[in-house]
Scaffold this active site. Structure first.
Site, PDB file in Angstrom:
ATOM      1  N   THR A  92       0.803  -1.222   0.000  1.00 46.14           N
ATOM      2  CA  THR A  92       0.000   0.000   0.000  1.00 46.14           C
ATOM      3  C   THR A  92       0.839   1.277   0.000  1.00 46.14           C
ATOM      4  O   THR A  92       0.290   2.370  -0.142  1.00 46.14           O
ATOM      5  CB  THR A  92      -0.951  -0.004   1.208  1.00 46.14           C
ATOM      6  OG1 THR A  92      -0.234  -0.415   2.383  1.00 46.14           O
ATOM      7  CG2 THR A  92      -2.099  -0.981   0.973  1.00 46.14           C
ATOM      8  N   GLU A  93       2.133   1.138   0.164  1.00 49.49           N
ATOM      9  CA  GLU A  93       3.081   2.260   0.010  1.00 49.49           C
ATOM     10  C   GLU A  93       4.435   1.711  -0.391  1.00 49.49           C
ATOM     11  O   GLU A  93       4.930   0.772   0.234  1.00 49.49           O
ATOM     12  CB  GLU A  93       3.285   3.036   1.324  1.00 49.49           C
ATOM     13  CG  GLU A  93       2.322   4.140   1.617  1.00 49.49           C
ATOM     14  CD  GLU A  93       2.775   4.978   2.818  1.00 49.49           C
ATOM     15  OE1 GLU A  93       3.978   4.913   3.175  1.00 49.49           O
ATOM     16  OE2 GLU A  93       1.934   5.686   3.397  1.00 49.49           O
ATOM     17  N   THR A  94       5.022   2.279  -1.403  1.00 50.08           N
ATOM     18  CA  THR A  94       6.414   2.020  -1.725  1.00 50.08           C
ATOM     19  C   THR A  94       6.874   3.049  -2.745  1.00 50.08           C
ATOM     20  O   THR A  94       6.051   3.623  -3.459  1.00 50.08           O
ATOM     21  CB  THR A  94       6.642   0.592  -2.253  1.00 50.08           C
ATOM     22  OG1 THR A  94       8.044   0.294  -2.232  1.00 50.08           O
ATOM     23  CG2 THR A  94       6.084   0.404  -3.666  1.00 50.08           C
TER      24      THR A  94
END
Length: 387
Positions: free
Chosen positions: A318-320
């Site tokens: 969900t984040e990178t």
């Protein structure tokens, strides 16, 4: 041949006979019961004239009686083909139902009207939850931490409406309504967020009011962002997941609900994944300090495989991403070139289920040594056009 029913009253005769480590990273603010006796009805076919045989539980005859009937009792075994017995009119309803089933399928060809071109999700629908091809996160704040207007959000969406999924973190600033209005007519779905665990009911209602019954535009709803990484008890997060799921169902939403945390927190507390409909992790190679940009994809996939194997659930990143500016963190060097190298590496390692962080630079955040002075500079497309 006569079919003789062994009635259930043999039971009466039988009755008489028987006696985590934390690392510096950026954070998105803000259950044998009694024995049951079953009555068994058995059907026996014998060559006798209306004789009923009563047997005990072992099948031994107890008594017999002769009765005279005009019709045999019903049988579960189909009668033998009528070779010697005289023909008798069997059930009357059988000849009549045969003509009825045939005309019914023909006049009803199951019409499937094609949706009009103005429907936003008709062309290439994105699956709810895992399965989307591309995603990016978005925050509707100005550099001075004020809320972006409806027009500013619409301006920002001119560059990101091509993504399958756009992640939001909360419900403040009227952001759910604004982004849905800005993405109207596109195929975008939203990974929505309930940010404050103490306001689950209120934020679920806010989301419902913004969606206006069209839950087809929602990919998933997350509850909290990196809460365990920040020190919240995992049990509190799990409780909030259940509360949110129930609240959203009350508003008509039956899609996936999850909670997002860091890959380390989720590895240490797989119960959060198990309470969620899928596992959602924020995973940044940059903060490891031992991974160069071009190895980002390999690093992230290692964590995804590890957590997926441990929990038995699909893992969504969900984040990178990678910062374009900031201080060096060991082998991790922020720069536009390394940002591109990291993006290429991640895209090479994953064909779906990745949300990049973030669409634009978040100038409303504060840089600091804990985040290597790179907190503001993760934007894929630089500064927001509405800035």
């Amino acid at each position: 041949m006569k079919t003789i029913l062994l009635p259930a009253i043999f039971l009466a005769l039988l009755h008489l006979a028987a006696p985590q480590p934390h690392r510096p990273r950026h954070s998105h603010l803000k259950r044998n019961g009694p024995v049951k006796v079953h009555t068994q009805v058995e059907y026996v076919t014998v060559s006798a004239e209306d004789v009923v045989v009563y047997v005990d539980a072992q099948g031994n005859p107890v008594t017999t009686t002769t009765i005279y009937r005009n019709q045999p009792p019903p049988t579960s075994t189909p009668p033998p083909p009528p070779s010697n017995p005289p023909p008798q009119p069997q059930p009357q309803p059988q000849p009549q139902p045969q003509p009825q089933p045939q005309p019914q399928p023909q006049p009803q060809p199951a019409p499937a009207p094609a949706p009009g071109p103005d429907k936003p999700n008709s062309a290439a629908p994105v699956l709810s939850g895992p399965g989307f091809k591309s995603g990016v996160s978005y925050s509707p704040y100005n550099a001075d931490n004020s809320c972006k207007s409806t027009q500013q959000v619409a301006t920002d969406f001119t560059k990101i409406s091509g993504y399958d999924v756009i992640r939001l973190y909360g419900t403040d600033c009227n952001q759910v309504s604004n982004v849905m209005a800005a993405a109207k007519g596109s195929n975008v779905k939203f990974f929505l967020g309930i940010f404050d665990l103490a306001q689950v009911q209120k934020e679920a209602e806010t989301i419902s009011n913004a969606v206006k019954g069209d839950w087809s535009r929602v990919n998933a709803v997350s509850v909290g962002n990196e809460m365990v990484n920040k020190g919240t008890n995992p049990g509190t997060v799990i409780g909030a997941i259940g509360q949110a799921r129930n609240a959203l169902k009350d508003h008509g939403y039956n899609g996936p609900v999850t909670s997002v945390d860091t890959m380390v927190a989720m590895t240490n507390h797989p119960e959060i994944c198990k309470a969620s409909d899928f596992c959602a992790i924020n995973c940044h190679a940059f903060f490891d300090g031992k991974v160069p940009a071009e190895k980002s994809g390999e690093f992230i996939k290692g964590w995804v495989d590890k957590i997926g194997k441990a929990t038995g659930k699909t893992v969504v990143v969900t984040e990178t991403g990678w910062p374009t500016r900031g201080d060096t963190n060991g082998a991790a060097v922020p720069s536009p070139e390394n940002h591109k190298a990291a993006m290429k590496s991640i895209q090479g390692a994953f064909s779906n289920n990745v949300i990049f962080y973030s669409a634009y630079n978040d100038m409303w955040k504060k840089n600091g040594q804990g985040t290597f002075n790179a907190e503001q500079y993760w934007g894929i497309m630089g500064n927001a056009p509405s800035a």
